[in-house]
Scaffold this motif. Structure first.
Motif, PDB file in Angstrom:
ATOM      1  N   LYS A   1      12.640  17.319  -5.268  1.00  0.00           N
ATOM      2  CA  LYS A   1      12.685  18.278  -4.225  1.00  0.00           C
ATOM      3  C   LYS A   1      11.584  19.431  -4.430  1.00  0.00           C
ATOM      4  CE  LYS A   1      15.566  21.719  -1.976  1.00  0.00           C
ATOM      5  NZ  LYS A   1      16.857  22.324  -1.776  1.00  0.00           N
ATOM      6  N   GLU A   2      11.273  19.703  -5.776  1.00  0.00           N
ATOM      7  CA  GLU A   2      10.117  20.395  -5.913  1.00  0.00           C
ATOM      8  C   GLU A   2       8.767  19.977  -5.689  1.00  0.00           C
ATOM      9  OE1 GLU A   2      13.730  21.714  -7.412  1.00  0.00           O
ATOM     10  OE2 GLU A   2      12.535  19.975  -8.017  1.00  0.00           O
ATOM     11  N   THR A   3       8.555  18.566  -6.035  1.00  0.00           N
ATOM     12  CA  THR A   3       7.188  17.996  -5.590  1.00  0.00           C
ATOM     13  C   THR A   3       6.887  17.289  -4.530  1.00  0.00           C
ATOM     14  OG1 THR A   3       7.573  16.261  -7.043  1.00  0.00           O
ATOM     15  CG2 THR A   3       6.902  18.305  -8.346  1.00  0.00           C
ATOM     16  N   GLY A   4       8.089  16.897  -3.920  1.00  0.00           N
ATOM     17  CA  GLY A   4       8.101  15.845  -2.953  1.00  0.00           C
ATOM     18  C   GLY A   4       7.930  14.486  -3.758  1.00  0.00           C
ATOM     19  N   LEU A   5       7.529  13.333  -2.793  1.00  0.00           N
ATOM     20  CA  LEU A   5       7.290  12.151  -3.092  1.00  0.00           C
ATOM     21  C   LEU A   5       6.005  12.076  -3.557  1.00  0.00           C
ATOM     22  CD1 LEU A   5       8.026   9.148  -3.611  1.00  0.00           C
ATOM     23  CD2 LEU A   5       7.790   8.652  -0.986  1.00  0.00           C
ATOM     24  N   VAL A   6       5.741  11.858  -4.982  1.00  0.00           N
ATOM     25  CA  VAL A   6       4.385  12.166  -5.366  1.00  0.00           C
ATOM     26  C   VAL A   6       3.850  10.570  -5.662  1.00  0.00           C
ATOM     27  CG1 VAL A   6       2.864  12.838  -7.502  1.00  0.00           C
ATOM     28  CG2 VAL A   6       4.905  14.189  -6.496  1.00  0.00           C
ATOM     29  N   MET A   7       2.948  10.286  -4.928  1.00  0.00           N
ATOM     30  CA  MET A   7       2.173   8.890  -5.361  1.00  0.00           C
ATOM     31  C   MET A   7       0.979   9.096  -6.245  1.00  0.00           C
ATOM     32  SD  MET A   7       2.176   7.130  -1.461  1.00  0.00           S
ATOM     33  CE  MET A   7       0.662   6.075  -1.820  1.00  0.00           C
TER      34      MET A   7
ATOM     35  N   ASN B   1       1.832   1.291  -5.531  1.00  0.00           N
ATOM     36  CA  ASN B   1       1.228   2.447  -6.256  1.00  0.00           C
ATOM     37  C   ASN B   1       2.761   3.272  -6.839  1.00  0.00           C
ATOM     38  OD1 ASN B   1      -1.326   2.841  -5.378  1.00  0.00           O
ATOM     39  ND2 ASN B   1      -0.170   2.757  -3.104  1.00  0.00           N
ATOM     40  N   PRO B   2       2.589   3.527  -8.181  1.00  0.00           N
ATOM     41  CA  PRO B   2       3.654   4.302  -8.812  1.00  0.00           C
ATOM     42  C   PRO B   2       3.869   5.706  -8.073  1.00  0.00           C
ATOM     43  CG  PRO B   2       1.604   4.434 -10.174  1.00  0.00           C
ATOM     44  CD  PRO B   2       1.163   3.461  -8.974  1.00  0.00           C
ATOM     45  N   SER B   3       5.164   6.019  -8.320  1.00  0.00           N
ATOM     46  CA  SER B   3       5.582   7.200  -7.698  1.00  0.00           C
ATOM     47  C   SER B   3       6.809   7.739  -8.079  1.00  0.00           C
ATOM     48  CB  SER B   3       5.911   6.955  -6.106  1.00  0.00           C
ATOM     49  OG  SER B   3       6.804   5.924  -5.807  1.00  0.00           O
ATOM     50  N   SER B   4       7.135   8.792  -8.042  1.00  0.00           N
ATOM     51  CA  SER B   4       8.306   9.856  -8.333  1.00  0.00           C
ATOM     52  C   SER B   4       8.824  10.579  -7.407  1.00  0.00           C
ATOM     53  CB  SER B   4       8.280  10.337  -9.539  1.00  0.00           C
ATOM     54  OG  SER B   4       7.141  11.306  -9.721  1.00  0.00           O
TER      55      SER B   4
ATOM     56  N   ALA C   1       1.054  -1.155   0.127  1.00  0.00           N
ATOM     57  CA  ALA C   1      -0.072   0.065   0.004  1.00  0.00           C
ATOM     58  C   ALA C   1       0.792   1.330   0.088  1.00  0.00           C
ATOM     59  CB  ALA C   1      -0.869  -0.070   1.215  1.00  0.00           C
ATOM     60  N   GLY C   2       2.101   1.098  -0.039  1.00  0.00           N
ATOM     61  CA  GLY C   2       3.297   2.113  -0.177  1.00  0.00           C
ATOM     62  C   GLY C   2       3.269   2.479  -1.498  1.00  0.00           C
ATOM     63  N   CYS C   3       4.415   2.790  -1.845  1.00  0.00           N
ATOM     64  CA  CYS C   3       4.828   3.124  -3.285  1.00  0.00           C
ATOM     65  C   CYS C   3       6.061   2.620  -3.884  1.00  0.00           C
ATOM     66  CB  CYS C   3       4.852   4.612  -3.620  1.00  0.00           C
ATOM     67  SG  CYS C   3       6.050   5.585  -2.666  1.00  0.00           S
ATOM     68  N   ASP C   4       6.262   2.490  -5.140  1.00  0.00           N
ATOM     69  CA  ASP C   4       7.614   1.762  -5.791  1.00  0.00           C
ATOM     70  C   ASP C   4       8.967   2.636  -5.592  1.00  0.00           C
ATOM     71  OD1 ASP C   4       7.039   3.867  -7.499  1.00  0.00           O
ATOM     72  OD2 ASP C   4       6.720   2.725  -9.430  1.00  0.00           O
ATOM     73  N   TYR C   5       8.788   4.018  -5.267  1.00  0.00           N
ATOM     74  CA  TYR C   5      10.058   4.722  -5.186  1.00  0.00           C
ATOM     75  C   TYR C   5      10.960   4.102  -4.112  1.00  0.00           C
ATOM     76  CZ  TYR C   5      13.188   8.421  -4.325  1.00  0.00           C
ATOM     77  OH  TYR C   5      14.567   9.079  -4.248  1.00  0.00           O
ATOM     78  N   TYR C   6      10.410   3.819  -2.785  1.00  0.00           N
ATOM     79  CA  TYR C   6      11.583   3.491  -1.823  1.00  0.00           C
ATOM     80  C   TYR C   6      11.701   2.185  -1.880  1.00  0.00           C
ATOM     81  CZ  TYR C   6       7.134   2.695   1.050  1.00  0.00           C
ATOM     82  OH  TYR C   6       6.116   2.308   1.436  1.00  0.00           O
ATOM     83  N   ILE C   7      10.605   1.137  -2.432  1.00  0.00           N
ATOM     84  CA  ILE C   7      10.851  -0.208  -2.412  1.00  0.00           C
ATOM     85  C   ILE C   7      11.933  -0.560  -3.320  1.00  0.00           C
ATOM     86  CG2 ILE C   7       9.798  -2.446  -3.169  1.00  0.00           C
ATOM     87  CD1 ILE C   7       7.024  -1.228  -1.987  1.00  0.00           C
ATOM     88  N   ASN C   8      11.889   0.027  -4.596  1.00  0.00           N
ATOM     89  CA  ASN C   8      12.939  -0.063  -5.551  1.00  0.00           C
ATOM     90  C   ASN C   8      14.440   0.404  -5.155  1.00  0.00           C
ATOM     91  OD1 ASN C   8      11.750  -1.513  -7.535  1.00  0.00           O
ATOM     92  ND2 ASN C   8      10.643   0.509  -8.392  1.00  0.00           N
ATOM     93  N   LEU C   9      14.428   1.319  -4.251  1.00  0.00           N
ATOM     94  CA  LEU C   9      15.797   1.773  -3.861  1.00  0.00           C
ATOM     95  C   LEU C   9      16.129   0.630  -2.860  1.00  0.00           C
ATOM     96  CD1 LEU C   9      15.410   5.476  -3.145  1.00  0.00           C
ATOM     97  CD2 LEU C   9      17.049   4.567  -4.761  1.00  0.00           C
ATOM     98  N   LEU C  10      15.277   0.136  -1.996  1.00  0.00           N
ATOM     99  CA  LEU C  10      15.832  -0.739  -1.081  1.00  0.00           C
ATOM    100  C   LEU C  10      15.791  -2.233  -1.633  1.00  0.00           C
ATOM    101  CD1 LEU C  10      13.384   0.401   1.824  1.00  0.00           C
ATOM    102  CD2 LEU C  10      15.890   0.674   1.754  1.00  0.00           C
ATOM    103  N   ILE C  11      15.143  -2.731  -2.385  1.00  0.00           N
ATOM    104  CA  ILE C  11      15.470  -4.243  -2.944  1.00  0.00           C
ATOM    105  C   ILE C  11      15.071  -4.385  -4.560  1.00  0.00           C
ATOM    106  CG2 ILE C  11      14.702  -5.248  -0.553  1.00  0.00           C
ATOM    107  CD1 ILE C  11      12.070  -5.889  -1.838  1.00  0.00           C
TER     108      ILE C  11
END
Length: 221
Positions: free
Chosen positions: A128-134, A122-125, A98-108
Motif C-alpha cells: 500500500k505504501e509503494t503501490g505496484l512496483v515494476m 517484469n518482476p514486481s511487488s 510486457a506486464g508484470c509477475d504480480y498479477y499474472i501469478n495471482l491469476l494463473i
C-alpha cells in the motif's frame, strides 16, 4: 504439417486474460489524470515500461483490495485445457508479458506451476505504501528490452535457433515484432489488424478454443 519440435509462446494481457490488467485498472480505479504516462507513451515521449511503472506505482489500496481487484480479471476458459494438452504432449509453454509477475501469478500461478510453464515478464511487488512496483530485468537478462522490459522477439528467435517451430499468440503492440518472425501466429485486436496490414500470415482467433483445436489437429500428425 509441423516437422520440427513445437514451442508455444503466448502473450498474457488480452490474450490469456480477456482484458488487459491496465485497462481493468483504467476502468475501475484511475481517473484521466492518472493516465498521463500512458498518453506520453502513445505520443512517443516515454517507454511502454515506464508508462506502466509510473501508473501502477500510484496505486494505494490495501493488500486484500488489490488481490480482489486482480481476481476480477477473467481468464479465457480454454486456456487451462490448452495448457494441459500441450503439457501432456511435452510441448514447452512460454508466457511472455510486457506486464508484470504480480498479477499474472495471482491469476494463473497454480497453472504455471502445474504445467511447468516458463513465465518471462517484469518482476514486481505490491504494498500500500509503494503501490505496484515494476522493475526491469537486469540488462544481462537473456530477453532484456529497453522499451517493454522483456523481448518477446528475442525469445522467439532463440527458440527457432534451437530448431523449434514457434506458435505465437498475441493481441497488442508489443506482440508485433515477435509475430513478424514466428512460424505460426494467432492474433486478435490490434495485432490482427497490424499483421493483415503488413501482409503477415496470421490465424485469427477469438478465444483459446481456436488454439486448442489447432494443436489437437497438429499433434495427431
Amino acid at each position: 504439417m509441423i516437422k520440427k519440435k513445437i514451442a508455444f509462446v503466448t502473450d498474457f494481457d488480452g490474450t490469456i486474460s480477456d482484458q488487459d490488467f491496465f485497462h481493468h485498472l483504467r476502468d475501475n480505479i484511475f481517473d484521466e489524470s492518472a493516465l498521463t504516462p500512458w498518453n506520453d507513451y502513445l505520443d512517443g515521449k516515454i517507454s511502454h515500461f515506464d508508462a506502466l511503472k509510473n501508473i501502477y506505482g500510484t496505486l494505494r489500496i490495501c493488500d486484500n483490495e488489490i488481490v480482489d481487484l486482480v481476481k476480477k480479471v477473467t481468464i479465457d476458459e480454454w486456456v487451462t485445457p490448452t495448457f494441459k494438452l500441450l503439457h501432456e504432449a511435452n510441448v514447452p509453454i512460454y508466457i511472455a508479458s510486457a506486464g508484470c509477475d504480480y498479477y499474472i501469478n495471482l491469476l494463473i500461478g497454480e497453472e504455471i506451476k502445474k504445467y511447468n510453464i516458463t513465465l518471462i515478464t517484469n518482476p514486481s511487488s505490491y504494498s500500500k505504501e509503494t503501490g505496484l512496483v515494476m522493475e526491469r530485468p537486469l540488462k544481462s537478462h537473456s530477453y532484456y528490452d529497453e522499451n517493454i522490459g522483456i523481448s518477446k522477439e528475442r525469445l522467439v528467435k532463440q527458440l527457432q535457433d534451437n530448431r523449434q517451430y514457434v506458435v505465437f499468440a498475441g493481441d497488442g503492440p508489443p506482440d508485433f515484432e515477435p509475430a513478424k518472425i514466428a512460424d505460426i501466429v494467432f492474433a486478435k485486436k490490434f495485432l490482427l489488424e497490424k499483421c493483415l496490414k503488413n501482409n503477415i500470415k496470421t490465424e485469427k482467433f477469438t478465444s483459446f478454443k481456436d488454439i486448442y483445436l489447432f494443436f489437437i489437429k497438429e499433434l495427431k500428425k
